[in-house]
Design a protein around this motif. Structure first.
Motif, PDB file in Angstrom:
ATOM      1  N   THR A  24       0.832  -1.195   0.000  1.00 26.83           N
ATOM      2  CA  THR A  24       0.000   0.000   0.000  1.00 26.83           C
ATOM      3  C   THR A  24       0.867   1.246   0.000  1.00 26.83           C
ATOM      4  OG1 THR A  24      -1.668  -1.184   1.255  1.00 26.83           O
ATOM      5  CG2 THR A  24      -1.808   1.219   1.260  1.00 26.83           C
ATOM      6  N   PRO A  25       0.614   2.179  -0.909  1.00 28.80           N
ATOM      7  CA  PRO A  25       1.394   3.415  -0.951  1.00 28.80           C
ATOM      8  C   PRO A  25       1.137   4.283   0.278  1.00 28.80           C
ATOM      9  CG  PRO A  25       0.244   3.038  -3.012  1.00 28.80           C
ATOM     10  CD  PRO A  25      -0.300   2.056  -2.036  1.00 28.80           C
ATOM     11  N   ALA A  36       3.344  13.954  -2.550  1.00 29.49           N
ATOM     12  CA  ALA A  36       4.456  13.038  -2.810  1.00 29.49           C
ATOM     13  C   ALA A  36       4.146  11.723  -2.099  1.00 29.49           C
ATOM     14  CB  ALA A  36       5.759  13.636  -2.305  1.00 29.49           C
ATOM     15  N   TYR A  37       4.328  10.598  -2.814  1.00 29.88           N
ATOM     16  CA  TYR A  37       3.953   9.278  -2.311  1.00 29.88           C
ATOM     17  C   TYR A  37       5.054   8.272  -2.616  1.00 29.88           C
ATOM     18  CZ  TYR A  37      -0.612  11.469  -2.373  1.00 29.88           C
ATOM     19  OH  TYR A  37      -1.650  12.331  -2.178  1.00 29.88           O
ATOM     20  N   SER A  38       5.039   7.147  -1.870  1.00 35.94           N
ATOM     21  CA  SER A  38       5.963   6.055  -2.166  1.00 35.94           C
ATOM     22  C   SER A  38       5.321   4.730  -1.786  1.00 35.94           C
ATOM     23  CB  SER A  38       7.274   6.237  -1.404  1.00 35.94           C
ATOM     24  OG  SER A  38       7.082   6.025  -0.020  1.00 35.94           O
ATOM     25  N   TYR A  39       5.829   3.662  -2.394  1.00 37.72           N
ATOM     26  CA  TYR A  39       5.448   2.312  -2.001  1.00 37.72           C
ATOM     27  C   TYR A  39       6.571   1.365  -2.398  1.00 37.72           C
ATOM     28  CZ  TYR A  39       3.948   1.641  -6.891  1.00 37.72           C
ATOM     29  OH  TYR A  39       3.893   1.566  -8.257  1.00 37.72           O
ATOM     30  N   LYS A  40       6.595   0.204  -1.741  1.00 40.80           N
ATOM     31  CA  LYS A  40       7.597  -0.817  -2.023  1.00 40.80           C
ATOM     32  C   LYS A  40       7.071  -1.754  -3.092  1.00 40.80           C
ATOM     33  CE  LYS A  40      11.185  -0.511   0.744  1.00 40.80           C
ATOM     34  NZ  LYS A  40      12.491  -0.229   0.179  1.00 40.80           N
ATOM     35  N   CYS A  47       8.435   5.988  -6.140  1.00 39.50           N
ATOM     36  CA  CYS A  47       7.963   7.275  -5.620  1.00 39.50           C
ATOM     37  C   CYS A  47       7.283   8.036  -6.748  1.00 39.50           C
ATOM     38  CB  CYS A  47       9.129   8.103  -5.088  1.00 39.50           C
ATOM     39  SG  CYS A  47      10.015   7.324  -3.720  1.00 39.50           S
ATOM     40  N   TYR A  48       6.337   8.860  -6.397  1.00 37.75           N
ATOM     41  CA  TYR A  48       5.657   9.654  -7.413  1.00 37.75           C
ATOM     42  C   TYR A  48       4.985  10.859  -6.784  1.00 37.75           C
ATOM     43  CZ  TYR A  48       1.602   7.017  -5.776  1.00 37.75           C
ATOM     44  OH  TYR A  48       0.628   6.451  -4.997  1.00 37.75           O
ATOM     45  N   VAL A  49       4.685  11.830  -7.642  1.00 31.79           N
ATOM     46  CA  VAL A  49       3.888  12.985  -7.238  1.00 31.79           C
ATOM     47  C   VAL A  49       2.573  12.908  -8.004  1.00 31.79           C
ATOM     48  CG1 VAL A  49       5.931  14.357  -6.705  1.00 31.79           C
ATOM     49  CG2 VAL A  49       4.865  14.581  -8.944  1.00 31.79           C
TER      50      VAL A  49
END
Length: 167
Positions: A24-25, A36-40, A47-49
């Motif tokens: 889950t991000p 700004a977000y990230s997830y594995k 990562c993304y915006v």
């Protein structure tokens, strides 16, 4: 940006990236209109915006959830990949036009998503987003409806800086 909208956007991003093993991000930080977000994804971090449009035209149709995303996927050697996500399937073989302060960028479409047609123009699009004032995205739905979305670019530079060191 509402929590529901963000949750849908995060789910769509994971699905569009085709990452069944992705977790889950999580939101890193909100910068005005851009988050700004990230997830594995396996051993890698993505990562993304992301932002949502401030206006959707024509107002008389159901657009679904619309987003503009710029991804950073170091594990896949992808840096700042812009993507438009629509809440509907776009017309087959149609193009999406992103206009930033009178400069146009063309995207190719597949189902509900669009990517920069010429990958060499991706850095120019991202640079225009950082320095621009107005961004519009024009698309055509599978039913032939011409749509236009306006985005607020405030905060995009700070959000992109936040994901710059994504590892």
């Amino acid at each position: 940006m509402s929590v529901r909208t963000v949750a849908i956007a995060l789910a769509l991003t994971v699905v569009s990236a085709g990452l069944a093993s992705a977790q889950t991000p999580n939101r890193i930080q909100q910068f005005k209109a851009w988050g700004a977000y990230s997830y594995k994804s396996g051993a890698s971090t993505v990562c993304y915006v992301l932002s949502v449009p401030t206006t959707k035209e024509p107002a008389s149709v159901d657009h679904g959830d619309i987003f503009f995303i710029v991804s950073q996927r170091p594990g896949q050697n992808i840096s700042y990949e812009p993507q438009a996500m629509m809440g509907y399937t776009m017309q087959a073989n149609s193009k999406v036009t992103v206009t930033i302060d009178n400069k146009n960028f063309t995207m190719f479409t597949k189902d509900k998503a669009a990517w920069v047609e010429n990958a060499a123009e991706e850095p120019a699009l991202v640079a225009a987003m950082k320095t621009g004032h107005n961004m519009t995205v024009n698309a055509v739905s599978g039913r032939g409806t011409k749509t236009t979305y306006a985005y607020n670019l405030q905060g995009v530079s700070a959000a992109l800086k936040q994901v710059e060191s994504c590892k």
